[in-house]
Design a protein around this motif. Structure first.
Motif, PDB file in Angstrom:
ATOM      1  N   GLY A   1       1.035  -1.232  -0.129  1.00 37.48           N
ATOM      2  CA  GLY A   1       0.416   0.163  -0.112  1.00 37.48           C
ATOM      3  C   GLY A   1       0.973   1.142  -0.004  1.00 37.48           C
ATOM      4  N   ARG A   2       1.944   1.243  -0.272  1.00 32.53           N
ATOM      5  CA  ARG A   2       3.318   2.662   0.301  1.00 32.53           C
ATOM      6  C   ARG A   2       3.435   2.795  -1.088  1.00 32.53           C
ATOM      7  NH1 ARG A   2       8.344   1.857   2.818  1.00 32.53           N
ATOM      8  NH2 ARG A   2       8.101   3.957   2.668  1.00 32.53           N
ATOM      9  N   ALA A   3       3.028   2.379  -2.650  1.00 32.04           N
ATOM     10  CA  ALA A   3       2.994   2.168  -3.737  1.00 32.04           C
ATOM     11  C   ALA A   3       2.246   3.640  -4.361  1.00 32.04           C
ATOM     12  CB  ALA A   3       3.238   1.182  -4.871  1.00 32.04           C
ATOM     13  N   ARG A   4       2.587   4.740  -4.603  1.00 34.64           N
ATOM     14  CA  ARG A   4       2.291   5.260  -5.489  1.00 34.64           C
ATOM     15  C   ARG A   4       1.126   5.098  -6.018  1.00 34.64           C
ATOM     16  NH1 ARG A   4       2.407  10.112  -2.434  1.00 34.64           N
ATOM     17  NH2 ARG A   4       4.096  11.017  -2.175  1.00 34.64           N
ATOM     18  N   PHE A   5       2.171   4.112  -7.596  1.00 32.36           N
ATOM     19  CA  PHE A   5       1.169   3.985  -8.474  1.00 32.36           C
ATOM     20  C   PHE A   5       1.289   2.927  -8.806  1.00 32.36           C
ATOM     21  CE2 PHE A   5       4.249   8.133  -9.486  1.00 32.36           C
ATOM     22  CZ  PHE A   5       2.734   9.164  -9.089  1.00 32.36           C
ATOM     23  N   ASP A   6       0.788   2.476 -10.055  1.00 30.88           N
ATOM     24  CA  ASP A   6       0.287   1.129 -10.511  1.00 30.88           C
ATOM     25  C   ASP A   6       2.517   0.163 -11.447  1.00 30.88           C
ATOM     26  OD1 ASP A   6       0.850   2.083 -13.614  1.00 30.88           O
ATOM     27  OD2 ASP A   6      -1.613   1.361 -13.342  1.00 30.88           O
ATOM     28  N   ALA A   7       2.322  -1.040 -11.556  1.00 25.26           N
ATOM     29  CA  ALA A   7       3.510  -1.463 -11.764  1.00 25.26           C
ATOM     30  C   ALA A   7       4.128  -0.386 -13.350  1.00 25.26           C
ATOM     31  CB  ALA A   7       3.605  -2.514 -12.269  1.00 25.26           C
ATOM     32  N   GLN A   8       2.875  -0.100 -14.258  1.00 20.06           N
ATOM     33  CA  GLN A   8       3.310   0.737 -15.329  1.00 20.06           C
ATOM     34  C   GLN A   8       3.702   1.496 -15.457  1.00 20.06           C
ATOM     35  OE1 GLN A   8       3.409   0.087 -18.131  1.00 20.06           O
ATOM     36  NE2 GLN A   8       3.942   2.284 -19.636  1.00 20.06           N
ATOM     37  N   GLU A   9       2.899   2.703 -14.367  1.00 22.73           N
ATOM     38  CA  GLU A   9       2.879   4.175 -14.253  1.00 22.73           C
ATOM     39  C   GLU A   9       4.858   3.590 -13.042  1.00 22.73           C
ATOM     40  OE1 GLU A   9       2.497   7.439 -14.869  1.00 22.73           O
ATOM     41  OE2 GLU A   9       1.205   6.720 -16.530  1.00 22.73           O
ATOM     42  N   THR A  10       4.971   3.491 -12.503  1.00 18.31           N
ATOM     43  CA  THR A  10       6.206   3.301 -11.911  1.00 18.31           C
ATOM     44  C   THR A  10       7.442   2.664 -12.724  1.00 18.31           C
ATOM     45  OG1 THR A  10       5.202   1.572  -9.565  1.00 18.31           O
ATOM     46  CG2 THR A  10       7.987   1.658  -9.510  1.00 18.31           C
ATOM     47  N   ALA A  11       7.212   1.687 -13.161  1.00 16.75           N
ATOM     48  CA  ALA A  11       8.073   2.072 -14.508  1.00 16.75           C
ATOM     49  C   ALA A  11       8.655   2.743 -15.604  1.00 16.75           C
ATOM     50  CB  ALA A  11       8.068   0.376 -15.484  1.00 16.75           C
ATOM     51  N   VAL A  12       7.848   3.084 -15.468  1.00 17.81           N
ATOM     52  CA  VAL A  12       7.913   4.410 -16.533  1.00 17.81           C
ATOM     53  C   VAL A  12       8.484   5.862 -15.702  1.00 17.81           C
ATOM     54  CG1 VAL A  12       6.632   6.388 -17.651  1.00 17.81           C
ATOM     55  CG2 VAL A  12       6.335   4.329 -18.011  1.00 17.81           C
ATOM     56  N   THR A  13       8.267   6.408 -13.860  1.00 17.59           N
ATOM     57  CA  THR A  13       9.253   6.900 -13.805  1.00 17.59           C
ATOM     58  C   THR A  13       9.987   6.359 -13.397  1.00 17.59           C
ATOM     59  OG1 THR A  13       6.720   7.435 -12.364  1.00 17.59           O
ATOM     60  CG2 THR A  13       8.469   8.001 -11.580  1.00 17.59           C
ATOM     61  N   LEU A  14      10.482   5.562 -13.046  1.00 16.49           N
ATOM     62  CA  LEU A  14      12.086   4.802 -13.383  1.00 16.49           C
ATOM     63  C   LEU A  14      12.679   5.183 -14.111  1.00 16.49           C
ATOM     64  CD1 LEU A  14      11.209   1.669 -11.001  1.00 16.49           C
ATOM     65  CD2 LEU A  14      12.545   3.060 -10.195  1.00 16.49           C
ATOM     66  N   LEU A  15      11.995   5.055 -15.432  1.00 12.58           N
ATOM     67  CA  LEU A  15      13.149   5.358 -16.497  1.00 12.58           C
ATOM     68  C   LEU A  15      13.698   6.763 -16.567  1.00 12.58           C
ATOM     69  CD1 LEU A  15      13.826   3.496 -19.556  1.00 12.58           C
ATOM     70  CD2 LEU A  15      11.568   4.621 -20.365  1.00 12.58           C
ATOM     71  N   SER A  16      12.425   7.506 -16.669  1.00  8.46           N
ATOM     72  CA  SER A  16      12.356   8.631 -17.002  1.00  8.46           C
ATOM     73  C   SER A  16      13.315   9.068 -15.375  1.00  8.46           C
ATOM     74  CB  SER A  16      11.270   9.740 -16.644  1.00  8.46           C
ATOM     75  OG  SER A  16      10.366   8.683 -17.882  1.00  8.46           O
ATOM     76  N   LEU A  17      14.124   9.155 -14.470  1.00  6.88           N
ATOM     77  CA  LEU A  17      14.246  10.292 -13.919  1.00  6.88           C
ATOM     78  C   LEU A  17      15.300   9.298 -13.743  1.00  6.88           C
ATOM     79  CD1 LEU A  17      11.885   9.619 -10.576  1.00  6.88           C
ATOM     80  CD2 LEU A  17      12.956  12.149 -11.699  1.00  6.88           C
ATOM     81  N   THR A  18      16.303   8.039 -13.975  1.00  4.87           N
ATOM     82  CA  THR A  18      17.506   8.048 -13.791  1.00  4.87           C
ATOM     83  C   THR A  18      18.200   7.692 -15.848  1.00  4.87           C
ATOM     84  OG1 THR A  18      16.638   4.785 -14.984  1.00  4.87           O
ATOM     85  CG2 THR A  18      16.750   5.914 -12.915  1.00  4.87           C
TER      86      THR A  18
END
Length: 212
Positions: free
Chosen positions: A161-178
């Motif tokens: 429940g600590r995750a802000r986003f679903d798997a797709q949004e989390t992956a895109v955020t990781l990709l963008s910020l790194t």
């Protein structure tokens, strides 16, 4: 008798690996200094202490040499396979605490781009000029995307429940910020690699998890 037969073969393989590593290191320096168009095989051969035909025998042409330099810089190993086969990348994947996992991702981004950011920029800048180089650049992006999705899945499994986003949004955020471009920009603005790592860790935790 078998030892006498096998020893030269092993020695030749070791010598070939050392030669390959010297060529890759010399090529990285030349590419970073002169860009892809300005890099000459002759200068790379001089830097590596080998003959020009040795460079061609080992890497065929300048395009495959650039691809080899990028792979070595991304993994930090002479013979490496993919980034996600490295122990330091597997460490973040196995980390049970989601916030700690994100900070390990920041550490890994700092390590990768400390080695690879400059040569990745050479690759990116050259991609529009050559379809083979463009394919290599696309492969780098595809591998980063695949790793982001794999990391997102493991992060969500432990974050709950600590995750802000679903798997797709989390992956895109990781990709963008790194992105490597972001590392280059931050260093260019005066951040040290260590400060970049701390900043990126804080941003990833704040962006992807609730409750810090």
């Amino acid at each position: 008798m078998p030892k006498a037969v096998n020893r030269p073969s092993g020695l030749r393989a070791e010598q070939a690996a050392l030669t390959r590593a010297r060529i890759l290191e010399a090529a990285r320096e030349v590419f970073e200094l002169r860009g892809y168009g300005g890099a000459r095989i002759e200068d790379i051969a001089v830097g590596a202490g080998v003959a020009v035909p040795t460079v061609y025998k080992t890497f065929t042409n300048k395009k495959t040499l650039l691809a080899g330099v990028v792979e070595r810089a991304m993994t930090g190993a002479d013979y490496a396979g993919d980034v996600d086969e490295q122990d330091w990348w597997q460490e973040q994947l196995r980390e049970p605490d989601p916030a700690r996992q994100l900070r390990l991702i920041a550490r890994n981004a700092r390590k990768i781009y400390g080695r690879a950011a400059a040569v990745l920029e050479v690759l990116r800048a050259s991609a529009p000029l050559d379809p083979d180089i463009a394919t290599t650049w696309d492969d780098v992006f595809a591998q980063r995307l695949r790793r982001s999705h794999r990391t997102a899945d493991t992060l969500l499994a432990k974050a709950g429940g600590r995750a802000r986003f679903d798997a797709q949004e989390t992956a895109v955020t990781l990709l963008s910020l790194t992105r490597p471009e972001l590392y280059t920009e931050q260093i260019g603005l005066g951040r040290s690699p260590a400060r970049y790592e701390r900043w990126l860790g804080d941003v990833l935790v704040a962006s992807l998890l609730t409750g810090g």
